[in-house]
Write a protein that holds these residues in place. Structure first.
Motif, PDB file in Angstrom:
ATOM      1  N   ALA A 101       0.832  -1.208   0.000  1.00  0.00           N
ATOM      2  CA  ALA A 101       0.000   0.000   0.000  1.00  0.00           C
ATOM      3  C   ALA A 101       0.868   1.259   0.000  1.00  0.00           C
ATOM      4  CB  ALA A 101      -0.922  -0.008   1.216  1.00  0.00           C
ATOM      5  N   SER A 102       1.934   1.238   0.782  1.00  0.00           N
ATOM      6  CA  SER A 102       2.792   2.427   0.842  1.00  0.00           C
ATOM      7  C   SER A 102       3.524   2.624  -0.490  1.00  0.00           C
ATOM      8  CB  SER A 102       3.831   2.306   1.951  1.00  0.00           C
ATOM      9  OG  SER A 102       3.243   1.845   3.128  1.00  0.00           O
ATOM     10  N   TYR A 103       3.938   1.516  -1.094  1.00  0.00           N
ATOM     11  CA  TYR A 103       4.617   1.626  -2.396  1.00  0.00           C
ATOM     12  C   TYR A 103       3.648   2.230  -3.416  1.00  0.00           C
ATOM     13  CZ  TYR A 103       6.981   0.321  -6.728  1.00  0.00           C
ATOM     14  OH  TYR A 103       7.586   0.342  -7.980  1.00  0.00           O
ATOM     15  N   LYS A 104       2.409   1.723  -3.381  1.00  0.00           N
ATOM     16  CA  LYS A 104       1.423   2.219  -4.336  1.00  0.00           C
ATOM     17  C   LYS A 104       1.189   3.719  -4.125  1.00  0.00           C
ATOM     18  CE  LYS A 104      -3.287   1.330  -5.745  1.00  0.00           C
ATOM     19  NZ  LYS A 104      -4.472   0.495  -5.551  1.00  0.00           N
ATOM     20  N   THR A 105       1.080   4.123  -2.872  1.00  0.00           N
ATOM     21  CA  THR A 105       0.871   5.545  -2.584  1.00  0.00           C
ATOM     22  C   THR A 105       2.048   6.375  -3.112  1.00  0.00           C
ATOM     23  OG1 THR A 105      -0.191   4.815  -0.563  1.00  0.00           O
ATOM     24  CG2 THR A 105       0.306   7.162  -0.730  1.00  0.00           C
ATOM     25  N   ALA A 106       3.260   5.855  -2.900  1.00  0.00           N
ATOM     26  CA  ALA A 106       4.442   6.600  -3.366  1.00  0.00           C
ATOM     27  C   ALA A 106       4.428   6.748  -4.888  1.00  0.00           C
ATOM     28  CB  ALA A 106       5.710   5.889  -2.901  1.00  0.00           C
ATOM     29  N   MET A 107       4.063   5.679  -5.578  1.00  0.00           N
ATOM     30  CA  MET A 107       4.041   5.736  -7.046  1.00  0.00           C
ATOM     31  C   MET A 107       2.920   6.643  -7.542  1.00  0.00           C
ATOM     32  SD  MET A 107       6.645   4.092  -8.043  1.00  0.00           S
ATOM     33  CE  MET A 107       7.532   4.323  -6.517  1.00  0.00           C
ATOM     34  N   GLN A 108       1.772   6.573  -6.852  1.00  0.00           N
ATOM     35  CA  GLN A 108       0.659   7.449  -7.256  1.00  0.00           C
ATOM     36  C   GLN A 108       1.042   8.909  -7.080  1.00  0.00           C
ATOM     37  OE1 GLN A 108      -2.838   5.971  -5.218  1.00  0.00           O
ATOM     38  NE2 GLN A 108      -3.352   4.672  -6.970  1.00  0.00           N
ATOM     39  N   ALA A 109       1.802   9.185  -6.036  1.00  0.00           N
ATOM     40  CA  ALA A 109       2.235  10.572  -5.827  1.00  0.00           C
ATOM     41  C   ALA A 109       3.127  11.014  -6.984  1.00  0.00           C
ATOM     42  CB  ALA A 109       2.976  10.685  -4.499  1.00  0.00           C
ATOM     43  N   GLU A 110       3.987  10.118  -7.450  1.00  0.00           N
ATOM     44  CA  GLU A 110       4.854  10.449  -8.592  1.00  0.00           C
ATOM     45  C   GLU A 110       4.039  10.656  -9.863  1.00  0.00           C
ATOM     46  OE1 GLU A 110       7.967  11.212  -8.811  1.00  0.00           O
ATOM     47  OE2 GLU A 110       8.433  10.796  -6.701  1.00  0.00           O
ATOM     48  N   ILE A 111       3.034   9.796 -10.021  1.00  0.00           N
ATOM     49  CA  ILE A 111       2.173   9.931 -11.207  1.00  0.00           C
ATOM     50  C   ILE A 111       1.466  11.288 -11.167  1.00  0.00           C
ATOM     51  CG2 ILE A 111       0.072   9.029 -12.296  1.00  0.00           C
ATOM     52  CD1 ILE A 111       1.072   6.201 -11.534  1.00  0.00           C
ATOM     53  N   GLU A 112       0.970  11.612  -9.996  1.00  0.00           N
ATOM     54  CA  GLU A 112       0.270  12.894  -9.863  1.00  0.00           C
ATOM     55  C   GLU A 112       1.221  14.053 -10.180  1.00  0.00           C
ATOM     56  OE1 GLU A 112      -2.030  13.466  -6.342  1.00  0.00           O
ATOM     57  OE2 GLU A 112      -2.807  15.368  -7.125  1.00  0.00           O
ATOM     58  N   ARG A 113       2.428  13.943  -9.660  1.00  0.00           N
ATOM     59  CA  ARG A 113       3.407  15.000  -9.939  1.00  0.00           C
ATOM     60  C   ARG A 113       3.619  15.173 -11.439  1.00  0.00           C
ATOM     61  NH1 ARG A 113       9.801  14.840  -8.141  1.00  0.00           N
ATOM     62  NH2 ARG A 113      10.392  16.800  -9.098  1.00  0.00           N
ATOM     63  N   SER A 114       3.785  14.040 -12.150  1.00  0.00           N
ATOM     64  CA  SER A 114       4.064  14.224 -13.579  1.00  0.00           C
ATOM     65  C   SER A 114       2.829  14.692 -14.341  1.00  0.00           C
ATOM     66  CB  SER A 114       4.704  12.986 -14.199  1.00  0.00           C
ATOM     67  OG  SER A 114       3.932  11.862 -13.994  1.00  0.00           O
ATOM     68  N   VAL A 115       1.640  14.280 -13.894  1.00  0.00           N
ATOM     69  CA  VAL A 115       0.432  14.790 -14.564  1.00  0.00           C
ATOM     70  C   VAL A 115       0.325  16.302 -14.357  1.00  0.00           C
ATOM     71  CG1 VAL A 115      -2.097  14.731 -14.581  1.00  0.00           C
ATOM     72  CG2 VAL A 115      -0.801  12.591 -14.458  1.00  0.00           C
ATOM     73  N   ARG A 116       0.538  16.760 -13.141  1.00  0.00           N
ATOM     74  CA  ARG A 116       0.451  18.208 -12.870  1.00  0.00           C
ATOM     75  C   ARG A 116       1.464  18.981 -13.697  1.00  0.00           C
ATOM     76  NH1 ARG A 116      -3.838  17.263 -11.982  1.00  0.00           N
ATOM     77  NH2 ARG A 116      -4.648  16.435 -10.028  1.00  0.00           N
ATOM     78  N   GLU A 117       2.683  18.448 -13.738  1.00  0.00           N
ATOM     79  CA  GLU A 117       3.712  19.148 -14.523  1.00  0.00           C
ATOM     80  C   GLU A 117       3.312  19.224 -15.997  1.00  0.00           C
ATOM     81  OE1 GLU A 117       5.906  20.818 -13.178  1.00  0.00           O
ATOM     82  OE2 GLU A 117       6.877  19.824 -11.480  1.00  0.00           O
ATOM     83  N   GLN A 118       2.766  18.142 -16.510  1.00  0.00           N
ATOM     84  CA  GLN A 118       2.391  18.140 -17.927  1.00  0.00           C
ATOM     85  C   GLN A 118       1.253  19.115 -18.194  1.00  0.00           C
ATOM     86  OE1 GLN A 118       2.448  13.932 -19.797  1.00  0.00           O
ATOM     87  NE2 GLN A 118       2.479  13.537 -17.607  1.00  0.00           N
ATOM     88  N   GLU A 119       0.332  19.202 -17.232  1.00  0.00           N
ATOM     89  CA  GLU A 119      -0.762  20.165 -17.421  1.00  0.00           C
ATOM     90  C   GLU A 119      -0.215  21.589 -17.409  1.00  0.00           C
ATOM     91  OE1 GLU A 119      -3.809  18.984 -14.515  1.00  0.00           O
ATOM     92  OE2 GLU A 119      -4.935  18.339 -16.306  1.00  0.00           O
ATOM     93  N   THR A 120       0.669  21.865 -16.465  1.00  0.00           N
ATOM     94  CA  THR A 120       1.255  23.205 -16.402  1.00  0.00           C
ATOM     95  C   THR A 120       2.011  23.520 -17.691  1.00  0.00           C
ATOM     96  OG1 THR A 120       1.534  22.806 -14.045  1.00  0.00           O
ATOM     97  CG2 THR A 120       2.679  24.718 -14.957  1.00  0.00           C
TER      98      THR A 120
END
Ligand code: GLN
Ligand code: ZN
Length: 763
Positions: A464-483
């Motif tokens: 679960a913690s690994y998944k959360t860490a990866m989801q946070a990275e995914i979110e980061r790259s999605v936000r950057e791409q939107e910006t």
């Protein structure tokens, strides 16, 4: 009595000792003497590993590359590294790795920047050599230091040494003319140096020299055929016996040429070129040795020793002393020692042989041929049992997969409608601007990502913690791409260690080793996964990550998969069925993933085929057969989707001239390729072919830390638009961004998006 010998041994070390020693030396953390000592230790250990053979290779060890070693032996250094002070080893690494002008000199004594020698694939292997450079002014000058030192070490150790060198024709053929030189014009200058080299070896009491000419398994025009005759005619008076070694393929039309050369023996790859053997025996004069490479030097499977004996015992009777037996090629292309593997599944392990085990097999064959099969009864029985177990294993055979393969028909790989019609539907759904922007998939694999993964693999981080860490990275790259304002987003591949391993780990029929390392170039190694059984996909592999990423944005999210051909070409594959069958099994499994992604609402799906081109056979006459099944496999994977779903593929190279028809046949809606360094000229292949679908020619060289400017990318795209209609062009980097830093990626992509906007305005 049959002679057994080896052509070459992996030098990287069972635990990659050479890699770590080189990297530490390059960083300035250890001395040159420490590096040289380690080299000597490895050579010693590897010769010990080969004890009991009648001839053991010497000179196959290299600190970086055997072709580069040969260039140094022949005194063929590029002009730009001449005149440096310091040790030969410094100059050697200068050519191997280049040196930046600003960069601190690690070990040498001087000066400015030096470009590295070009690197390219060694025949059809995944090993890369440093390409020899030639000009009309090239002169050769013998330097025997390295070879004679190693020979002396071997002698001191009591090794039955057979020095190994690259032959003159292969050396020239695999090099590159830097001016309008016709390479064969150098042969008269080159041959005297080879003659001196052979004399120097003879003076040391060497009996046999292995001279590698693998170029003989490729198509040779008349000039090159004649060059072979001339070269070996000139070398025939040397006082050593030459064993001319060919490998990696079949001699076919070069059989007569190979058999006619005035050498003392010929080695052939009897795995790939088994059909060459009988005709060759008829062609060879009665004084020549024939060495048969009967143990596969390119895979990790146990040899069927009984089958080999059934085949070669009659040949041994016929040839007597003239028969030699060996692995098919140097063992450089297999990992070192199966016994290092502690975690590999015991059943699968019992089917495998790495270099050391392959030499054990060779010893068994040798003993059987000399003293009869009874002398190795137990070994043969054990080998037979392992092979029978593998053949019968339910982990290898999956009837459901075999039935699905039997049912494949042409319809499976065909989309419902033509590209023109699909493009309209896709445009209506995706509503993309002109010159749409996207990236190739991965975003930087940061230290945090790698740390989280290693903690997870070590069991210190829960699921679960690994998944959360990866989801946070995914979110980061999605936000950057939107910006940034990119048009088609990606999730960034944070959860992937490697584009093949990631999928292999989730497919049934794949196994992973801990120490199955094979040298790729210099200190770099790859650890190909082991495809051992029928391939199936127990559950969806990427859907969760992709749908999570899509849930974060209204922009289209591109699903990201590795294609079947790339999976195959970057794995150790089965030897019990054709590659094409394994490839189609992979295709069916990944097809299910494509369809699941589509069902989950992912409307753009990229299927990477980075390694499609590298699978091309050595002979052009066999290309089409490969391309046919490779393209069919891709089509099976990709083309089951609705018209509205946009299929992308990506290939990290730009040489498409000779395979463009097959690329078009894949019928991907969009192909992204590497072009930024070629100034778009390589798009001519697409232009000349009237390639009908969309193309994203890379405008950002991701191999370099430099930030491309907006103007530069606009210029590149304008050149692209001269070759491909603007409405079918995409704007994207050359490849994935996983090796770059965010600090480089953000400004570069910012400029790229700005470039696309400029292009839209002027359109
Ligand atoms: N999607 C992969 C990435 O972006 C493609 C890598 C490759 O083509 N080698 O990393
Ligand atoms: Zn790529």
């Amino acid at each position: 009595m049959t002679t057994i010998h080896n052509l070459g041994f992996p030098r990287i070390g069972a635990k990659r000792e050479l890699k770590f020693a080189l990297e530490s030396y390059w960083k300035g953390e250890s001395t040159r003497d420490a590096l040289k000592d380690l080299g000597a230790q490895l050579r010693k250990r590897h010769w010990d590993n080969q004890a009991g053979l009648d001839f053991v290779p010497v000179g196959d060890f290299a600190f970086y590359d055997q072709m580069l070693d040969m260039s140094f032996t022949l005194g063929n250094l590029p002009e730009r590294v001449r005149g440096f002070h310091g040790d030969t080893l410094d100059n050697y690494f200068r050519v191997a790795r280049g040196r930046s002008a600003q960069g601190a000199e690690d070990h040498g004594t001087c000066c400015g920047g030096v470009a590295a020698g070009e690197m390219t694939k060694w025949f059809d292997t995944n090993y890369h050599y440093i390409v020899p450079e030639f000009t009309a002014a090239t002169e050769f000058k013998l330097d025997t230091t390295r070879l004679l030192e190693q020979l002396a070490e071997a002698k001191a150790q009591g090794v039955k040494a057979k020095p190994v060198i690259i032959g003159p024709i292969t050396y020239l053929a695999q090099g590159k003319a830097k001016d309008d030189l016709y390479k064969l014009a150098l042969l008269p200058r080159l041959l005297p140096v080879y003659a001196q080299l052979l004399d120097a070896l003879a003076a040391q009491g060497v009996e046999w020299v292995q001279i590698d000419e693998p170029i003989l398994v490729t198509e040779l025009d008349t000039d090159w055929q004649n060059a072979f005759k001339a070269a070996y005619e000139q070398l025939k008076n040397s006082r050593v016996k030459l064993l001319l070694a060919t490998y990696f393929g079949q001699l076919l039309e070069n059989r007569a040429l190979a058999a006619s050369l005035p050498v003392a023996g010929l080695h052939v790859d009897a795995i790939n070129g088994r059909d060459d053997v009988l005709p060759l025996i008829d062609l060879l004069s009665a004084d020549k040795v024939l060495s048969l490479g009967v143990i596969n030097g390119r895979n990790i499977w146990k040899t069927d020793l009984t089958a080999v004996l059934d085949w070669i015992e009659p040949l041994a009777k016929r040839l007597g002393e003239r028969l030699w037996v060996a692995p098919s090629c140097s063992l450089l292309h297999v990992p070192v020692d199966l016994n290092s593997e502690q975690k590999l599944d015991a059943e699968i392990k019992s089917w495998l042989a790495y270099a050391i085990q392959k030499l054990d097999e060779l010893r068994v064959l040798g003993k059987a041929l000399r003293s009869g099969r009874d002398s190795v009864k137990a070994e043969l029985a054990e080998n037979k049992a392992a092979l029978a177990a593998r053949r019968a294993s339910p982990r290898v055979n999956n009837p459901a997969v075999q039935a699905a393969i039997a049912k494949i028909d042409a319809g499976l790989g065909k989309r419902d409608n033509t590209y023109a019609l699909r493009a309209k539907k896709q445009a209506a759904l995706l509503k993309l601007p002109a010159y749409p922007t996207t990236t190739i998939g991965s975003f930087p694999q940061t230290a945090e990502i790698r740390h989280a993964r290693s903690e997870f693999k070590a069991g210190r981080l829960d699921n679960a913690s690994y998944k959360t860490a990866m989801q946070a990275e995914i979110e980061r790259s999605v936000r950057e791409q939107e910006t940034l304002g990119l048009d088609v987003l990606v999730h960034g591949e944070a959860e992937r260690n490697d584009m093949v391993e990631y999928f292999g780990e989730q497919l049934q029929g794949y196994a992973f080793s801990q120490f199955g390392w094979v040298q790729s170039y210099g200190s770099r190694c790859v650890k190909p996964p082991i495809l051992f059984g029928d391939i199936s996909r127990p559950q969806a592999m990427t859907v969760e990550w992709s749908t999570y990423a899509q849930s974060l944005t209204k922009k289209p999210m591109k699903g990201m998969l590795t294609g079947p051909v790339t999976m195959l070409n970057w794995s150790f594959v089965r030897d019990d069925q054709p590659r094409s069958v394994s490839c189609k099994q992979l295709a069916l499994a990944i097809r299910e993933e494509v369809l699941d992604l589509e069902k989950a609402g992912v409307h753009v799906i990229q299927i990477d085929e980075a390694a499609l081109r590298e699978g091309l056979p050595l002979r052009k006459s066999q290309w089409q057969e490969y391309l046919d099944w490779a393209v069919e496999s891709f089509r099976i994977t990709a083309n089951g989707v609705e018209d509205e779903t946009q299929i992308h593929t990506h290939m990290c190279y730009s040489e498409f001239n000779d395979i463009i028809a097959s690329i078009a046949d894949m019928d991907a809606d969009v192909i992204t390729i590497e072009t930024s360094r070629s100034d778009m000229e390589l798009l001519d292949a697409f232009d000349n072919f009237n390639y009908p679908n969309e193309i994203g020619p890379g405008v950002y060289d991701i191999h370099s830390p430099n930030i491309p400017t907006q103007e530069h990318m606009v210029q590149l795209m304008k050149k692209a638009a001269e070759r491909v209609p603007a409405e079918r062009l995409w704007v994207n980097p050359d490849c994935g961004l996983k090796t770059r830093q965010w600090a480089e990626v953000l400004p570069a992509l910012n400029n790229m998006v700005a470039a696309a906007k400029t292009l839209r305005q002027s359109a």
